[in-house]
Design an enzyme around this catalytic site. Sequence first.
Site, PDB file in Angstrom:
ATOM      1  N   LYS A 244     -12.722  -1.286   5.894  1.00 33.44           N
ATOM      2  CA  LYS A 244     -12.155  -2.217   6.871  1.00 33.44           C
ATOM      3  C   LYS A 244     -12.837  -2.080   8.232  1.00 33.44           C
ATOM      4  CE  LYS A 244      -9.016  -2.614   3.504  1.00 33.44           C
ATOM      5  NZ  LYS A 244      -8.473  -1.651   2.526  1.00 33.44           N
TER       6      LYS A 244
ATOM      7  N   ASP B   2      -1.908   6.996   5.998  1.00 30.49           N
ATOM      8  CA  ASP B   2      -2.971   6.137   5.480  1.00 30.49           C
ATOM      9  C   ASP B   2      -3.329   5.182   6.617  1.00 30.49           C
ATOM     10  OD1 ASP B   2      -4.592   4.252   4.324  1.00 30.49           O
ATOM     11  OD2 ASP B   2      -3.229   3.728   2.689  1.00 30.49           O
TER      12      ASP B   2
ATOM     13  N   TRP C  20       0.826  -1.210   0.000  1.00 35.12           N
ATOM     14  CA  TRP C  20       0.000   0.000   0.000  1.00 35.12           C
ATOM     15  C   TRP C  20       0.851   1.247   0.000  1.00 35.12           C
ATOM     16  CZ3 TRP C  20      -4.354  -0.315  -2.117  1.00 35.12           C
ATOM     17  CH2 TRP C  20      -5.191  -1.423  -1.929  1.00 35.12           C
TER      18      TRP C  20
HETATM   19  C1  LIG Z   1      -7.803  -1.121   1.445  1.00 37.39           C
HETATM   20  C2  LIG Z   1      -6.695  -0.143   1.526  1.00 37.39           C
HETATM   21  C3  LIG Z   1      -6.518   0.887   0.578  1.00 37.39           C
HETATM   22  C4  LIG Z   1      -7.375   1.024  -0.670  1.00 37.39           C
HETATM   23  O1  LIG Z   1      -8.668   1.310  -0.433  1.00 37.39           O
HETATM   24  P1  LIG Z   1      -9.674   1.485  -1.685  1.00 37.39           P
HETATM   25  O2  LIG Z   1     -10.949   1.840  -1.032  1.00 37.39           O
HETATM   26  O3  LIG Z   1      -9.718   0.179  -2.414  1.00 37.39           O
HETATM   27  O4  LIG Z   1      -9.138   2.569  -2.542  1.00 37.39           O
HETATM   28  C5  LIG Z   1      -5.485   1.774   0.768  1.00 37.39           C
HETATM   29  N1  LIG Z   1      -4.645   1.680   1.816  1.00 37.39           N
HETATM   30  C6  LIG Z   1      -4.776   0.694   2.729  1.00 37.39           C
HETATM   31  C7  LIG Z   1      -3.824   0.630   3.875  1.00 37.39           C
HETATM   32  C8  LIG Z   1      -5.798  -0.240   2.603  1.00 37.39           C
HETATM   33  O5  LIG Z   1      -5.926  -1.222   3.519  1.00 37.39           O
END
Ligand SMILES: *Cc1c(COP(=O)(O)O)cnc(C)c1O
Length: 322
Positions: free
Chosen positions: A157, A133, A64
């Site tokens: 999540k 993030d 990521w």
């Molecule tokens: C799931 C996730 C993303 C991407 O999310 P999307 O909604 O698919 O764009 C980005 N960063 C992390 C750490 C994630 O777990």
Amino acid sequence: VSHRGEAFRAMAAAAEADLRQLLGVPPDYRVLFLPGGATLQFAGVPMNLAAPGQAVDYVDTGLWSAKAIDAARPYADVKVVASTAAGGYRDVPEKGAIRARAEAVYLHYTANETIGGVEFPYVPEASVPLVVDASSTILSRPFDVAAHGLIYAGAQKNIGPSGLTLVIVREDLLGRASPLTPAVLDYARQAADGSMLNTPPTFAWYLAGLVFRWLIDQGGVAAMATRNERKARLLYEAIDGSDFYRCPVAPRARSWMNVPFLLRRPELDATFLKDAAEAGLVNLAGHRLAGGGMRASLYNAMPEEGVRALVAFLHAFAQRHA
Ligand SMILES: *Cc1c(COP(=O)(O)O)cnc(C)c1O
């Protein structure tokens, strides 16, 4: 229900107030409910915070992080100031080893690498605004909002349905967006309009509000941390205590949310997944980009009984194939 009507506005305000209470968001931060997923913010962050060519620094701890880095490159002068790629993304950098450039306008890191199961046990120190993030760790444990300039998190999540993304941004960072930034991605314009510049993802926002209420009823993020730590410990102990399985991640960086593990006899992977599914345990296959193996995700919604069922299955499967 119109998103401009009284009912929706009241729901939206209550959801924001509940989130602020849960995370202890200081008053000088704005909370945005944006469309597009965390991936859109990989570009949204540099577009909002950096002028073209300005220095932006990144920590690379997994897949990521790498995506965020690639997405930022067209918008700014990106430098990776710390990376665990050489070691196969199994750890976080030493505390104190991350040094942002003095001229960087922010330092970006990924609090929890969802695919690799690598989670920061500390908040990096930086003399420049810290951007995180937090997609797969937000609301799983207490989080120091004030240590960050900007926090973003995709909803799917720990928050609610996919497609919605939270951005929590300190007010002094607003108003720097490059002129080419689309209005929907411009944090200052969204903040001025209550995240309703256009039709927001209304149903996702409503469900997120219900999840915030549920979390408050559960005792908030401190209570979730107690639960999540116990869930993760049960599973890591089962993996470490067996010579049939192993976890590739350094103990200090092990995620509470995503637990990757490998069978010492990978030729049994397919049988493991098939038997697990028959026992009602699904979605255990590791990510293809992480080289397969297994991964158990233990988000807030996963009850401890789910983890206990998996631990029992791990023991039974190992015994069957001893
Ligand atoms: C799931 C996730 C993303 C991407 O999310 P999307 O909604 O698919 O764009 C980005 N960063 C992390 C750490 C994630 O777990």
